[in-house]
Motif scaffolding. Structure first.
Motif, PDB file in Angstrom:
ATOM      1  N   GLY A  30       0.791  -1.220   0.000  1.00  0.00           N
ATOM      2  CA  GLY A  30       0.000   0.000   0.000  1.00  0.00           C
ATOM      3  C   GLY A  30       0.826   1.275   0.000  1.00  0.00           C
ATOM      4  N   LEU A  31       2.129   1.158   0.216  1.00  0.00           N
ATOM      5  CA  LEU A  31       2.998   2.332   0.169  1.00  0.00           C
ATOM      6  C   LEU A  31       3.779   2.321  -1.137  1.00  0.00           C
ATOM      7  N   PRO A  32       4.241   3.486  -1.570  1.00  0.00           N
ATOM      8  CA  PRO A  32       5.014   3.521  -2.819  1.00  0.00           C
ATOM      9  C   PRO A  32       6.247   2.630  -2.729  1.00  0.00           C
ATOM     10  N   TYR A  79       0.268   3.733   9.234  1.00  0.00           N
ATOM     11  CA  TYR A  79       0.388   4.583   8.055  1.00  0.00           C
ATOM     12  C   TYR A  79      -0.911   4.593   7.285  1.00  0.00           C
ATOM     13  N   LYS A  80      -1.093   5.676   6.574  1.00  0.00           N
ATOM     14  CA  LYS A  80      -2.227   5.856   5.682  1.00  0.00           C
ATOM     15  C   LYS A  80      -1.665   6.530   4.451  1.00  0.00           C
ATOM     16  N   ASN A  81      -1.790   5.911   3.316  1.00  0.00           N
ATOM     17  CA  ASN A  81      -1.133   6.387   2.108  1.00  0.00           C
ATOM     18  C   ASN A  81      -1.996   7.416   1.372  1.00  0.00           C
ATOM     19  N   SER A 100      -0.248   9.321  -1.009  1.00  0.00           N
ATOM     20  CA  SER A 100       0.618   9.663  -2.141  1.00  0.00           C
ATOM     21  C   SER A 100       0.144   8.974  -3.411  1.00  0.00           C
ATOM     22  N   ASN A 109       1.089   6.549  -5.960  1.00  0.00           N
ATOM     23  CA  ASN A 109       2.057   5.465  -6.087  1.00  0.00           C
ATOM     24  C   ASN A 109       2.726   5.409  -7.446  1.00  0.00           C
TER      25      ASN A 109
END
Length: 161
Positions: free
Chosen positions: A32-34, A144-146, A148, A150
């Motif tokens: 879920g994160l870049p 964390y909460k994305n 951004s 990706n």
């Protein structure tokens, strides 16, 4: 095996750096994160400002691992904090002691600077277990909460991987 201070330029000049960095990028990250895309220019700027310290592990001239430490004064405490920002040892060398020696270098730098050293590790990982054995104290859980995009890449090594 040699474990020593390094610079971003020295790391990047290692003949096997691109392959090692590709292994690091493939292994690191959270769903879920870049995707990790190290930005060499940012590393150089931090290093040039005296805020980043790098250490390398080499065996027979080949880069087998690295650790980077970024320093900042934490406004809430007014204390210098040294955070382990990147830490990687090739899978084949993880039982060689390279990781422990790199961590000890980071600890020595933080001690020299009079800083609090922080590190993060995935819950239950070998690194988390090692940090506890070395006297690090587990203090928080990171959430964390994305927000951004990706698909964007910050620059740096992405064109070379």
């Amino acid at each position: 095996m040699i474990v020593q201070p390094s610079s971003i330029s020295e790391l990047e000049a290692a003949p096997n750096f691109v392959a090692l960095l590709a292994a690091y990028v493939d292994e690191e990250g959270l769903p879920g994160l870049p995707r990790y895309m190290p930005d060499v220019d940012m590393y150089r700027r931090l290093e040039g400002a005296g805020l980043l310290y790098a250490f390398e592990a080499r065996e027979d001239g080949n880069l087998i691992g690295f650790i980077t430490v970024i320093t900042t004064v934490t406004p809430a405490t007014g204390r210098l904090t040294a955070a382990i920002e990147s830490f990687f040892v090739t899978e084949a060398k993880r039982t060689s002691g390279a990781g422990l020696r790199l961590l000890r270098r980071a600890e020595a730098k933080a001690r020299e600077l009079g800083a609090v050293l922080t590190a993060s590790a995935s819950a239950g990982s070998r690194l988390a277990e090692l940090l506890l054995r070395l006297g690090f104290v587990e203090s928080n859980v990171v959430y964390y909460k994305n927000f951004s995009d990706n698909s964007r890449s910050p620059g740096g090594f992405h064109g070379r991987l």
